[in-house]
Design an enzyme around this catalytic site. Structure first.
Site, PDB file in Angstrom:
ATOM      1  N   THR A 164       0.673  -1.216   0.063  1.00  0.00           N
ATOM      2  CA  THR A 164       0.084   0.012  -0.053  1.00  0.00           C
ATOM      3  C   THR A 164       0.874   1.245  -0.176  1.00  0.00           C
ATOM      4  O   THR A 164       0.356   2.526  -0.006  1.00  0.00           O
ATOM      5  CB  THR A 164      -0.841   0.059   1.400  1.00  0.00           C
ATOM      6  OG1 THR A 164      -0.072   0.000   2.394  1.00  0.00           O
ATOM      7  CG2 THR A 164      -1.994  -1.067   1.189  1.00  0.00           C
ATOM      8  N   CYS A 165       2.098   1.221   0.010  1.00  0.00           N
ATOM      9  CA  CYS A 165       2.880   2.263   0.049  1.00  0.00           C
ATOM     10  C   CYS A 165       3.320   2.855  -1.372  1.00  0.00           C
ATOM     11  O   CYS A 165       3.841   2.215  -2.251  1.00  0.00           O
ATOM     12  CB  CYS A 165       4.518   1.972   0.655  1.00  0.00           C
ATOM     13  SG  CYS A 165       5.548   3.169   0.753  1.00  0.00           S
ATOM     14  N   ASP A 166       2.931   4.039  -1.385  1.00  0.00           N
ATOM     15  CA  ASP A 166       3.134   4.796  -2.727  1.00  0.00           C
ATOM     16  C   ASP A 166       4.494   4.907  -3.346  1.00  0.00           C
ATOM     17  O   ASP A 166       4.822   4.562  -4.573  1.00  0.00           O
ATOM     18  CB  ASP A 166       2.622   6.402  -2.790  1.00  0.00           C
ATOM     19  CG  ASP A 166       0.924   6.433  -2.740  1.00  0.00           C
ATOM     20  OD1 ASP A 166       0.467   5.260  -3.082  1.00  0.00           O
ATOM     21  OD2 ASP A 166       0.384   7.236  -2.190  1.00  0.00           O
TER      22      ASP A 166
END
Length: 103
Positions: free
Chosen positions: A8-10
């Site tokens: 979920t980390c951009d």
């Protein structure tokens, strides 16, 4: 090449788009091998611990005093991301310096 981060980390997603040969390892689900974490801590020191994260803000003062490697083992999401292992060399983050080294 392995990229340790979060799905979920951009920033991790941006790195994975560029590093198409990288294997993604989700630290929340799979963790980081203790040997890799110890090498990363030796190399990056306190920079490995993300003190601006939501996880860090959720810790009480007593927990924040624990040794960094102990905290990272208990809360892998405290690690600054991504941690990239390429040909035995470790890179932290996805700044211009890391992009140039891996590009």
């Amino acid at each position: 090449m392995r990229l340790y981060g979060l799905k979920t980390c951009d920033t991790c997603r941006k790195a994975l788009k560029v590093l198409d040969n990288a294997e993604s390892v989700d630290v929340r689900a799979d963790g980081v091998p203790a040997e890799v974490m110890a090498r990363a801590f030796d190399q990056f020191g306190a920079a490995l611990l993300n003190t601006r994260s939501t996880t860090w803000r959720g810790l009480d003062a007593e927990e924040r005093e624990k040794p960094a490697l102990e905290l990272l083992a208990a809360h892998p999401t405290l690690m600054k991301r991504p941690l990239i292992e390429a040909d035995g060399t470790l890179y932290l983050g996805w700044g211009k310096d890391v992009q140039a080294a891996l590009g």
